[in-house]
Design a protein around this motif. Structure first.
Motif, PDB file in Angstrom:
ATOM      1  N   PRO A  66       0.785  -1.235   0.000  1.00  0.00           N
ATOM      2  CA  PRO A  66       0.000   0.000   0.000  1.00  0.00           C
ATOM      3  C   PRO A  66       0.820   1.289   0.000  1.00  0.00           C
ATOM      4  O   PRO A  66       0.257   2.371  -0.057  1.00  0.00           O
ATOM      5  CB  PRO A  66      -0.817  -0.109   1.286  1.00  0.00           C
ATOM      6  CG  PRO A  66      -0.005  -0.967   2.177  1.00  0.00           C
ATOM      7  CD  PRO A  66       0.726  -1.928   1.285  1.00  0.00           C
ATOM      8  N   GLU A  67       2.139   1.205   0.052  1.00  0.00           N
ATOM      9  CA  GLU A  67       2.965   2.409   0.094  1.00  0.00           C
ATOM     10  C   GLU A  67       4.205   2.218  -0.761  1.00  0.00           C
ATOM     11  O   GLU A  67       4.958   1.259  -0.571  1.00  0.00           O
ATOM     12  CB  GLU A  67       3.366   2.683   1.546  1.00  0.00           C
ATOM     13  CG  GLU A  67       3.902   4.047   1.788  1.00  0.00           C
ATOM     14  CD  GLU A  67       4.067   4.316   3.277  1.00  0.00           C
ATOM     15  OE1 GLU A  67       5.215   4.540   3.691  1.00  0.00           O
ATOM     16  OE2 GLU A  67       3.066   4.276   4.001  1.00  0.00           O
ATOM     17  N   ILE A  68       4.428   3.148  -1.721  1.00  0.00           N
ATOM     18  CA  ILE A  68       5.554   3.057  -2.640  1.00  0.00           C
ATOM     19  C   ILE A  68       6.327   4.368  -2.582  1.00  0.00           C
ATOM     20  O   ILE A  68       5.758   5.439  -2.821  1.00  0.00           O
ATOM     21  CB  ILE A  68       5.067   2.799  -4.085  1.00  0.00           C
ATOM     22  CG1 ILE A  68       4.233   1.522  -4.144  1.00  0.00           C
ATOM     23  CG2 ILE A  68       6.248   2.731  -5.044  1.00  0.00           C
ATOM     24  CD1 ILE A  68       3.433   1.372  -5.400  1.00  0.00           C
ATOM     25  N   ASN A  69       7.616   4.292  -2.272  1.00  0.00           N
ATOM     26  CA  ASN A  69       8.462   5.482  -2.194  1.00  0.00           C
ATOM     27  C   ASN A  69       9.262   5.621  -3.474  1.00  0.00           C
ATOM     28  O   ASN A  69       9.822   4.651  -3.979  1.00  0.00           O
ATOM     29  CB  ASN A  69       9.407   5.389  -0.993  1.00  0.00           C
ATOM     30  CG  ASN A  69       8.652   5.417   0.313  1.00  0.00           C
ATOM     31  OD1 ASN A  69       7.823   6.288   0.524  1.00  0.00           O
ATOM     32  ND2 ASN A  69       8.921   4.456   1.171  1.00  0.00           N
ATOM     33  N   ILE A  70       9.327   6.855  -3.968  1.00  0.00           N
ATOM     34  CA  ILE A  70      10.051   7.161  -5.203  1.00  0.00           C
ATOM     35  C   ILE A  70      11.119   8.188  -4.868  1.00  0.00           C
ATOM     36  O   ILE A  70      10.829   9.189  -4.210  1.00  0.00           O
ATOM     37  CB  ILE A  70       9.099   7.737  -6.273  1.00  0.00           C
ATOM     38  CG1 ILE A  70       7.952   6.766  -6.544  1.00  0.00           C
ATOM     39  CG2 ILE A  70       9.855   8.053  -7.559  1.00  0.00           C
ATOM     40  CD1 ILE A  70       6.830   7.348  -7.379  1.00  0.00           C
ATOM     41  N   GLY A  71      12.356   7.946  -5.321  1.00  0.00           N
ATOM     42  CA  GLY A  71      13.406   8.925  -5.069  1.00  0.00           C
ATOM     43  C   GLY A  71      14.776   8.446  -5.488  1.00  0.00           C
ATOM     44  O   GLY A  71      14.946   7.366  -6.042  1.00  0.00           O
ATOM     45  N   ARG A  72      15.765   9.292  -5.178  1.00  0.00           N
ATOM     46  CA  ARG A  72      17.149   9.001  -5.533  1.00  0.00           C
ATOM     47  C   ARG A  72      17.848   8.183  -4.454  1.00  0.00           C
ATOM     48  O   ARG A  72      18.971   7.714  -4.650  1.00  0.00           O
ATOM     49  CB  ARG A  72      17.890  10.323  -5.774  1.00  0.00           C
ATOM     50  CG  ARG A  72      19.136  10.158  -6.606  1.00  0.00           C
ATOM     51  CD  ARG A  72      19.761  11.464  -6.995  1.00  0.00           C
ATOM     52  NE  ARG A  72      20.151  12.221  -5.823  1.00  0.00           N
ATOM     53  CZ  ARG A  72      20.050  13.537  -5.703  1.00  0.00           C
ATOM     54  NH1 ARG A  72      19.584  14.257  -6.682  1.00  0.00           N
ATOM     55  NH2 ARG A  72      20.431  14.149  -4.607  1.00  0.00           N
ATOM     56  N   ASP A  73      17.200   8.003  -3.320  1.00  0.00           N
ATOM     57  CA  ASP A  73      17.740   7.172  -2.245  1.00  0.00           C
ATOM     58  C   ASP A  73      17.745   5.716  -2.717  1.00  0.00           C
ATOM     59  O   ASP A  73      16.723   5.205  -3.180  1.00  0.00           O
ATOM     60  CB  ASP A  73      16.875   7.309  -0.991  1.00  0.00           C
ATOM     61  CG  ASP A  73      17.388   6.497   0.181  1.00  0.00           C
ATOM     62  OD1 ASP A  73      18.495   5.923   0.083  1.00  0.00           O
ATOM     63  OD2 ASP A  73      16.687   6.440   1.209  1.00  0.00           O
ATOM     64  N   PRO A  74      18.891   5.020  -2.630  1.00  0.00           N
ATOM     65  CA  PRO A  74      18.950   3.629  -3.101  1.00  0.00           C
ATOM     66  C   PRO A  74      17.964   2.696  -2.386  1.00  0.00           C
ATOM     67  O   PRO A  74      17.653   1.630  -2.888  1.00  0.00           O
ATOM     68  CB  PRO A  74      20.390   3.205  -2.814  1.00  0.00           C
ATOM     69  CG  PRO A  74      21.155   4.470  -2.715  1.00  0.00           C
ATOM     70  CD  PRO A  74      20.200   5.513  -2.202  1.00  0.00           C
ATOM     71  N   HIS A  75      17.463   3.097  -1.233  1.00  0.00           N
ATOM     72  CA  HIS A  75      16.511   2.267  -0.499  1.00  0.00           C
ATOM     73  C   HIS A  75      15.062   2.542  -0.907  1.00  0.00           C
ATOM     74  O   HIS A  75      14.148   1.938  -0.360  1.00  0.00           O
ATOM     75  CB  HIS A  75      16.679   2.471   1.003  1.00  0.00           C
ATOM     76  CG  HIS A  75      18.046   2.088   1.498  1.00  0.00           C
ATOM     77  ND1 HIS A  75      18.498   0.789   1.501  1.00  0.00           N
ATOM     78  CD2 HIS A  75      19.060   2.847   1.977  1.00  0.00           C
ATOM     79  CE1 HIS A  75      19.730   0.757   1.968  1.00  0.00           C
ATOM     80  NE2 HIS A  75      20.103   1.990   2.259  1.00  0.00           N
ATOM     81  N   SER A  76      14.852   3.440  -1.845  1.00  0.00           N
ATOM     82  CA  SER A  76      13.497   3.726  -2.325  1.00  0.00           C
ATOM     83  C   SER A  76      12.963   2.530  -3.102  1.00  0.00           C
ATOM     84  O   SER A  76      13.716   1.770  -3.701  1.00  0.00           O
ATOM     85  CB  SER A  76      13.501   4.953  -3.244  1.00  0.00           C
ATOM     86  OG  SER A  76      13.892   6.103  -2.549  1.00  0.00           O
TER      87      SER A  76
END
Length: 152
Positions: A66-76
């Motif tokens: 239910p939650e998706i993180n988008i970004g430049r962080d390699p853990h995204s």
């Protein structure tokens, strides 16, 4: 009263008590079963994101969380290696029966179908998100898994 009559009455009352307890457990079991089926039907619907990675290769990722993180962080969940993308750029969240897109105070902003995202906004299938200058396409149904896809 006679002894055999009282004994029969005791057996009858005991049998009635056990039947009532059995009925109560059956009722509770059916209620729990119905409740679990209702909760199972509320699972997060699958979401697919299509994007171009830092190697200029088209990627498709499928999600059932239910939650998706988008970004430049390699853990995204969606790692976008691009200077226009913030470490924690945007987030897709499923609640109230819909997928929502939220900008996480990114430097270069998030757009949805060429409109800036200032508040959490509902997304639908075939919407196009830009995180900085990186485009992502949303699909709310899972298609065929090709060799370049990853299921999360």
């Amino acid at each position: 009263m006679s002894g055999p009559f009282l004994l029969t009455l005791r057996f009858g009352m005991t049998l009635s008590l056990y039947l009532f307890i059995g009925w109560a457990f059956l009722f509770l079991w059916r209620s729990f079963k119905t409740e679990s089926e209702l909760l199972a039907s509320r699972k997060t619907p699958p979401l697919s994101l299509i994007y171009i990675d830092h190697k200029e290769k088209k990627k498709i990722k499928h999600f059932t969380v239910p939650e998706i993180n988008i970004g430049r962080d390699p853990h995204s969940d969606i790692y976008l290696e691009n200077d226009t993308v913030s470490a924690h750029h945007a987030q897709l969240i499923y609640h109230h029966g819909q997928w929502w897109l939220e900008d996480l105070n990114s430097t270069n902003g998030t757009t949805l179908n060429n409109e800036d995202v200032k508040t959490p906004t509902i997304v639908i299938s075939n919407d196009e998100i830009y995180c900085g200058k990186v485009p992502l396409k949303i699909h709310l149904t899972i298609g065929d898994l090709s060799p370049n896809t990853q299921k999360v």
